[in-house]
Design a protein around this motif. Structure first.
Motif, PDB file in Angstrom:
ATOM      1  N   THR A  23       0.822  -1.220   0.000  1.00 39.67           N
ATOM      2  CA  THR A  23       0.000   0.000   0.000  1.00 39.67           C
ATOM      3  C   THR A  23       0.852   1.265   0.000  1.00 39.67           C
ATOM      4  N   ALA A  24       2.158   1.120   0.269  1.00 42.56           N
ATOM      5  CA  ALA A  24       3.081   2.261   0.373  1.00 42.56           C
ATOM      6  C   ALA A  24       2.697   3.206   1.511  1.00 42.56           C
ATOM      7  N   GLU A  25       1.994   2.683   2.508  1.00 39.84           N
ATOM      8  CA  GLU A  25       1.708   3.455   3.718  1.00 39.84           C
ATOM      9  C   GLU A  25       2.775   3.129   4.757  1.00 39.84           C
ATOM     10  N   GLY A  26       3.218   4.147   5.486  1.00 34.79           N
ATOM     11  CA  GLY A  26       4.281   3.892   6.449  1.00 34.79           C
ATOM     12  C   GLY A  26       4.287   4.872   7.595  1.00 34.79           C
ATOM     13  N   ILE A  27       5.259   4.688   8.487  1.00 35.46           N
ATOM     14  CA  ILE A  27       5.465   5.592   9.612  1.00 35.46           C
ATOM     15  C   ILE A  27       6.946   5.947   9.696  1.00 35.46           C
ATOM     16  N   ILE A  28       7.224   6.999  10.420  1.00 35.89           N
ATOM     17  CA  ILE A  28       8.587   7.428  10.720  1.00 35.89           C
ATOM     18  C   ILE A  28       8.804   7.298  12.219  1.00 35.89           C
ATOM     19  N   ILE A  29       9.996   6.831  12.598  1.00 38.21           N
ATOM     20  CA  ILE A  29      10.354   6.713  14.016  1.00 38.21           C
ATOM     21  C   ILE A  29      11.622   7.519  14.268  1.00 38.21           C
ATOM     22  N   SER A  34      17.985  14.835  11.621  1.00 40.30           N
ATOM     23  CA  SER A  34      17.924  15.018  10.163  1.00 40.30           C
ATOM     24  C   SER A  34      16.534  14.768   9.609  1.00 40.30           C
ATOM     25  N   PRO A  35      15.535  15.506  10.087  1.00 38.90           N
ATOM     26  CA  PRO A  35      14.172  15.261   9.583  1.00 38.90           C
ATOM     27  C   PRO A  35      14.029  15.488   8.092  1.00 38.90           C
ATOM     28  N   GLN A  36      14.817  16.414   7.540  1.00 36.73           N
ATOM     29  CA  GLN A  36      14.719  16.663   6.110  1.00 36.73           C
ATOM     30  C   GLN A  36      15.217  15.470   5.304  1.00 36.73           C
ATOM     31  N   VAL A  37      16.244  14.782   5.811  1.00 35.46           N
ATOM     32  CA  VAL A  37      16.748  13.581   5.141  1.00 35.46           C
ATOM     33  C   VAL A  37      15.706  12.462   5.205  1.00 35.46           C
ATOM     34  N   VAL A  38      15.070  12.336   6.356  1.00 37.21           N
ATOM     35  CA  VAL A  38      14.046  11.303   6.537  1.00 37.21           C
ATOM     36  C   VAL A  38      12.848  11.584   5.629  1.00 37.21           C
ATOM     37  N   ALA A  39      12.411  12.831   5.591  1.00 34.46           N
ATOM     38  CA  ALA A  39      11.276  13.191   4.751  1.00 34.46           C
ATOM     39  C   ALA A  39      11.597  12.981   3.274  1.00 34.46           C
ATOM     40  N   ARG A  40      12.837  13.303   2.879  1.00 37.31           N
ATOM     41  CA  ARG A  40      13.239  13.109   1.487  1.00 37.31           C
ATOM     42  C   ARG A  40      13.243  11.626   1.133  1.00 37.31           C
ATOM     43  N   ALA A  41      13.724  10.788   2.059  1.00 36.84           N
ATOM     44  CA  ALA A  41      13.735   9.339   1.815  1.00 36.84           C
ATOM     45  C   ALA A  41      12.315   8.808   1.644  1.00 36.84           C
ATOM     46  N   ASN A  63      14.439  16.629  18.739  1.00 36.00           N
ATOM     47  CA  ASN A  63      14.865  17.941  18.242  1.00 36.00           C
ATOM     48  C   ASN A  63      14.495  18.198  16.783  1.00 36.00           C
ATOM     49  N   GLY A  64      14.051  17.167  16.066  1.00 39.39           N
ATOM     50  CA  GLY A  64      13.600  17.361  14.687  1.00 39.39           C
ATOM     51  C   GLY A  64      12.099  17.457  14.544  1.00 39.39           C
ATOM     52  N   ASN A  65      11.382  17.460  15.671  1.00 40.80           N
ATOM     53  CA  ASN A  65       9.922  17.380  15.592  1.00 40.80           C
ATOM     54  C   ASN A  65       9.288  18.591  14.917  1.00 40.80           C
ATOM     55  N   ARG A  66       9.792  19.783  15.238  1.00 36.74           N
ATOM     56  CA  ARG A  66       9.197  20.972  14.645  1.00 36.74           C
ATOM     57  C   ARG A  66       9.342  20.958  13.125  1.00 36.74           C
ATOM     58  N   LEU A  67      10.529  20.548  12.651  1.00 33.80           N
ATOM     59  CA  LEU A  67      10.761  20.550  11.205  1.00 33.80           C
ATOM     60  C   LEU A  67       9.994  19.435  10.511  1.00 33.80           C
ATOM     61  N   ILE A  68       9.934  18.245  11.102  1.00 35.06           N
ATOM     62  CA  ILE A  68       9.199  17.152  10.457  1.00 35.06           C
ATOM     63  C   ILE A  68       7.706  17.501  10.407  1.00 35.06           C
ATOM     64  N   ARG A  69       7.219  18.212  11.412  1.00 33.72           N
ATOM     65  CA  ARG A  69       5.825  18.669  11.418  1.00 33.72           C
ATOM     66  C   ARG A  69       5.585  19.642  10.265  1.00 33.72           C
ATOM     67  N   ARG A  70       6.536  20.538  10.044  1.00 35.00           N
ATOM     68  CA  ARG A  70       6.405  21.511   8.973  1.00 35.00           C
ATOM     69  C   ARG A  70       6.505  20.853   7.602  1.00 35.00           C
ATOM     70  N   LEU A  71       7.407  19.861   7.478  1.00 37.95           N
ATOM     71  CA  LEU A  71       7.618  19.211   6.192  1.00 37.95           C
ATOM     72  C   LEU A  71       6.465  18.310   5.791  1.00 37.95           C
ATOM     73  N   LEU A  72       5.891  17.608   6.764  1.00 39.66           N
ATOM     74  CA  LEU A  72       4.892  16.591   6.453  1.00 39.66           C
ATOM     75  C   LEU A  72       3.482  16.934   6.923  1.00 39.66           C
ATOM     76  N   GLY A  73       3.374  17.942   7.783  1.00 38.71           N
ATOM     77  CA  GLY A  73       2.061  18.272   8.316  1.00 38.71           C
ATOM     78  C   GLY A  73       1.538  17.241   9.298  1.00 38.71           C
ATOM     79  N   ILE A  74       2.453  16.504   9.927  1.00 36.72           N
ATOM     80  CA  ILE A  74       2.079  15.447  10.867  1.00 36.72           C
ATOM     81  C   ILE A  74       2.678  15.761  12.231  1.00 36.72           C
ATOM     82  N   GLU A  75       1.865  15.683  13.272  1.00 39.71           N
ATOM     83  CA  GLU A  75       2.329  15.932  14.630  1.00 39.71           C
ATOM     84  C   GLU A  75       3.004  14.676  15.180  1.00 39.71           C
ATOM     85  N   PRO A  76       4.299  14.739  15.535  1.00 38.99           N
ATOM     86  CA  PRO A  76       4.963  13.570  16.129  1.00 38.99           C
ATOM     87  C   PRO A  76       4.306  13.176  17.450  1.00 38.99           C
ATOM     88  N   LEU A  77       4.208  11.885  17.675  1.00 40.14           N
ATOM     89  CA  LEU A  77       3.527  11.355  18.847  1.00 40.14           C
ATOM     90  C   LEU A  77       4.523  10.754  19.833  1.00 40.14           C
TER      91      LEU A  77
END
Length: 213
Positions: A23-29, A34-41, A63-77
């Motif tokens: 399904t190409a659905e996934g999560i990030i941990i 390096s949230p930008q590297v993770v988001a790019r991957a 420490n990458g939560n604010r940026l990953i939230r901005r990049l993906l629009g997802i609130e880290p849990l």
């Protein structure tokens, strides 16, 4: 199940992309440094990221939560947060479905009160609770006891074949299995809590004696 390990910097921090390839659905941990590297991957793999989890609240994992939230629009849990999709609190036993994968939260206090591990398919992502050949740092009192109980009552009850992916590449290898840790990890080989704490107190000498980095 797709597991992509990403070295994010910091103190040998490891982030993970975990996805159902059908399904190409996934999560990030733990996107951490390096949230930008993770988001790019995730973009390169054309993944639909459904959730972001942090295994505990220490700055080197959040420490990458604010940026990953901005990049993906997802609130880290984190443990104790509320999942916006279900309205449920992130507690032990919390589950979400990502494609055909079940993501289960295991509360594993010790290193921190809010430490969690994530059981997904044939893998468990252990944050700073369990490393390859080592365990998370604690003092020698109640936090050590909590970690001891988490290790034995939440992780060592899993089947031997379950793969272990820790939050840092601190051990002799970046990943392991529950069976390998059960039979080789010196902390898990201790016969009781007192011996476990003694090893924590004397870990520097033990490493020197056994040539452990």
């Amino acid at each position: 199940m797709l597991v992509k390990t990403i070295r994010t910097g910091g103190d040998r921090n490891l982030a993970y992309l975990v996805a159902d390839p059908t399904t190409a659905e996934g999560i990030i941990i733990d996107p951490s440094f390096s949230p930008q590297v993770v988001a790019r991957a995730a973009e390169e793999l054309r993944l639909d990221v459904r959730a972001v989890f942090c295994t505990h609240g220490h700055a080197d994992h959040t420490n990458g939560n604010r940026l990953i939230r901005r990049l993906l629009g997802i609130e880290p849990l984190l443990y104790g947060d509320t999942d916006p999709a279900s309205g449920e609190e992130i507690r032990h036993g919390f589950r979400i479905t990502v494609g055909d994968l079940a993501v289960e939260v295991l509360h594993t206090p010790g290193h921190t009160d809010d430490s969690i591990c994530l059981r997904i398919g044939d893998a468990v992502f252990t944050g700073d609770t369990l490393f390859v050949g080592k365990v998370g740092g604690t003092g020698f009192g109640d936090d050590a006891l909590a970690e001891y109980e988490s290790l034995h009552n939440r992780l060592m009850v899993l089947p031997d074949h379950i793969r272990v992916f820790p939050g840092h590449d601190y051990g002799v290898a970046p990943s392991s299995t529950i069976g390998a840790e059960r039979t080789t990890n010196p902390f898990l080989l201790q016969p009781d809590f007192e011996s476990f704490v003694h090893l924590k107190r004397t870990w520097s000498q033990y490493k020197l004696k056994h040539g452990i980095a």
